[in-house]
Scaffold this active site. Structure first.
Site, mmCIF file in Angstrom:
data_model
loop_
_atom_site.group_PDB
_atom_site.id
_atom_site.type_symbol
_atom_site.label_atom_id
_atom_site.label_comp_id
_atom_site.label_asym_id
_atom_site.label_seq_id
_atom_site.Cartn_x
_atom_site.Cartn_y
_atom_site.Cartn_z
ATOM 1 N N PHE A 1 59.657 23.155 64.696
ATOM 2 C CA PHE A 1 60.690 22.432 63.981
ATOM 3 C C PHE A 1 61.122 23.279 62.793
ATOM 4 C CE2 PHE A 1 59.120 18.992 66.562
ATOM 5 C CZ PHE A 1 60.291 18.375 66.964
ATOM 6 N N HIS B 1 72.367 22.625 63.663
ATOM 7 C CA HIS B 1 71.127 23.236 63.170
ATOM 8 C C HIS B 1 70.524 24.205 64.191
ATOM 9 C CE1 HIS B 1 69.033 22.940 59.476
ATOM 10 N NE2 HIS B 1 68.072 22.118 59.807
ATOM 11 N N TYR C 1 67.804 18.004 70.296
ATOM 12 C CA TYR C 1 68.452 18.832 69.280
ATOM 13 C C TYR C 1 69.320 19.943 69.874
ATOM 14 C CZ TYR C 1 65.269 16.425 66.159
ATOM 15 O OH TYR C 1 64.598 15.457 65.474
#
Length: 185
Positions: free
Chosen positions: A64, A19, A14
């Protein structure tokens, strides 16, 4: 002590996604102010230091995105700090890439990380810096969009936004959120 949290998702897959711009701002602050991000507790990676003369704890929740509030609840409880001393930095698809919007409080606006924080803290009365990542193209899946990466052309604008976000943090710490809003919104 100020708690400055950047939202994102853990693991290398990620890194660099839209994000994770909250993590990117925390990393830039840590670099600029020589803050070692070497504390692993509160379901987060943290670092303690000083920014603009204020003691700070930089926080990157490792739960997360959708469970970010669990980590921040632990941080707030551990440091026994008032919610007024918390600043959250996160991505916003309603803003153009690299643009900032500072807010003293507010709803989650559909952001699952912010929903989790509000649910875990029982309030939406915390300062925030929204970092624009651009709206998803028509017909594009939202999850795929925010978990995607910026284009090479966008990266220069993102870098400028990261620098501005760091300056906005300094302004909030020195002069308050209202001054920051007037300067960066």
């Amino acid at each position: 002590m100020y708690i400055i949290a950047g939202l994102g998702n853990p693991t290398k897959e990620y890194a660099g996604t839209r994000h994770n711009v909250g993590f990117a701002v925390i990393d830039k602050l840590a670099d600029e102010y020589n803050i070692s991000m070497d504390i692993k507790k509160h379901k987060a990676i943290c670092g303690k230091g000083v920014i603009a003369g204020q003691k700070v704890v930089l926080v990157k929740p490792q739960t997360f995105m959708n469970l970010s509030g669990e980590s921040l609840r632990e941080v707030i409880d551990f440091y026994k700090e008032d919610i007024d001393k918390m600043l959250v930095i996160f991505d916003d698809i309603s803003l153009d890439v690299g643009k900032l919007r500072l807010r003293p409080m507010g709803s989650a606006g559909g952001h699952n990380g912010i929903k989790s924080i509000i649910a875990n803290l029982g309030t939406d009365q915390f300062k925030r810096i929204k970092f624009g990542v651009g709206d998803k193209p028509r017909g594009y899946d939202l999850a795929n969009w925010v978990l995607g990466r910026f284009s090479k052309e966008q990266q220069e604008v993102v870098n400028e936004g990261l620098a501005n976000a760091c300056k906005a943090v300094e302004t909030i710490l020195l002069d308050g959120i209202e001054v920051g809003m007037n300067k960066y919104n």
